[in-house]
Design an enzyme around this catalytic site. Sequence first.
Site, short mmCIF file in Angstrom:
data_model
loop_
_atom_site.label_atom_id
_atom_site.label_comp_id
_atom_site.label_asym_id
_atom_site.label_seq_id
_atom_site.Cartn_x
_atom_site.Cartn_y
_atom_site.Cartn_z
CG ASP A 155 -5.28 2.79 5.20
OD1 ASP A 155 -4.40 2.65 6.44
OD2 ASP A 155 -4.73 3.53 4.61
N GLY A 156 -6.08 1.99 8.70
CA GLY A 156 -6.10 2.94 9.88
C GLY A 156 -6.23 2.14 11.21
N GLY A 157 -5.06 2.11 11.91
CA GLY A 157 -5.15 1.44 13.14
C GLY A 157 -5.42 0.07 13.28
CG HIS B 269 -1.77 0.97 1.11
ND1 HIS B 269 -3.22 0.92 0.70
CD2 HIS B 269 -1.90 2.15 2.04
CE1 HIS B 269 -3.96 1.96 0.92
NE2 HIS B 269 -3.21 2.96 1.50
CG HIS C 201 -4.89 6.03 0.22
ND1 HIS C 201 -4.90 5.93 1.54
CD2 HIS C 201 -5.98 6.83 -0.25
CE1 HIS C 201 -6.07 6.93 1.96
NE2 HIS C 201 -6.66 7.29 0.76
CG ASP D 115 -0.75 5.62 2.45
OD1 ASP D 115 -1.91 5.52 2.33
OD2 ASP D 115 -0.31 5.17 3.44
N GLY E 127 0.02 -0.90 8.91
CA GLY E 127 1.25 -0.11 8.81
C GLY E 127 2.22 -0.32 9.92
#
Length: 207
Positions: free
Chosen positions: A166-168, A29, A57, A31, A186
């Site tokens: 996506d996130g946490g 991924h 993204h 960013d 991540g």
Amino acid sequence: MISISILGIKENKKHFYNILDNTNCDYIHIDIMDNIFVPNNNEYTENYIFNKPTDIHLMVEDVDTYIDKYKNLKPDYITFHLEVKQDIEYLINKIKDLGIKVGISIKPNTDIDLIKPYLKDIDLVLVMSVEPGFGGQKFIDNSTNRINYLYELKQEYKYNYVIEVDGGINDETITKCSNADIKVVGNYITSKDDYQKYINILKDLEK
């Protein structure tokens, strides 16, 4: 499926990219941020071409320009944000015309129903489970409801998109995302010494 965000890799990038490329993660991924759409700046300037499928993204306002900039990486997906001030249908068609699958991302506080007119035309919906722009944030619990809603719409109308979150995402929050096809991870992976070990933990929890 697990997609690894490389945002947290700050040093010896090509070395660690190569390690990631040799794990059993499903996607890489990437960013991209312009310091306009989000208050952070990040571009992919390394000449490393991943063997893994890539998932770009775009957290940028001028999506059109950034599609042209990164199309040569030949990603599987290019995802842009619903909230941009551009013609959404035009952007969808531009990405498709390049032979690349198209995704639309939606911020945590954006009305989920605003994406409904585009669901029949896209290949991926990216649910942001944190505010976009920075890694290492805490998972927003309401994201589970948004994932489940998109899953129900997909079943009801026979749509073909995959759901990405996506996130946490870590070994605790991944269990809240069972209806997401792709989990972007991540810091939980890239802050560790043994990438494969922690990817395996997440893959076991996906089963």
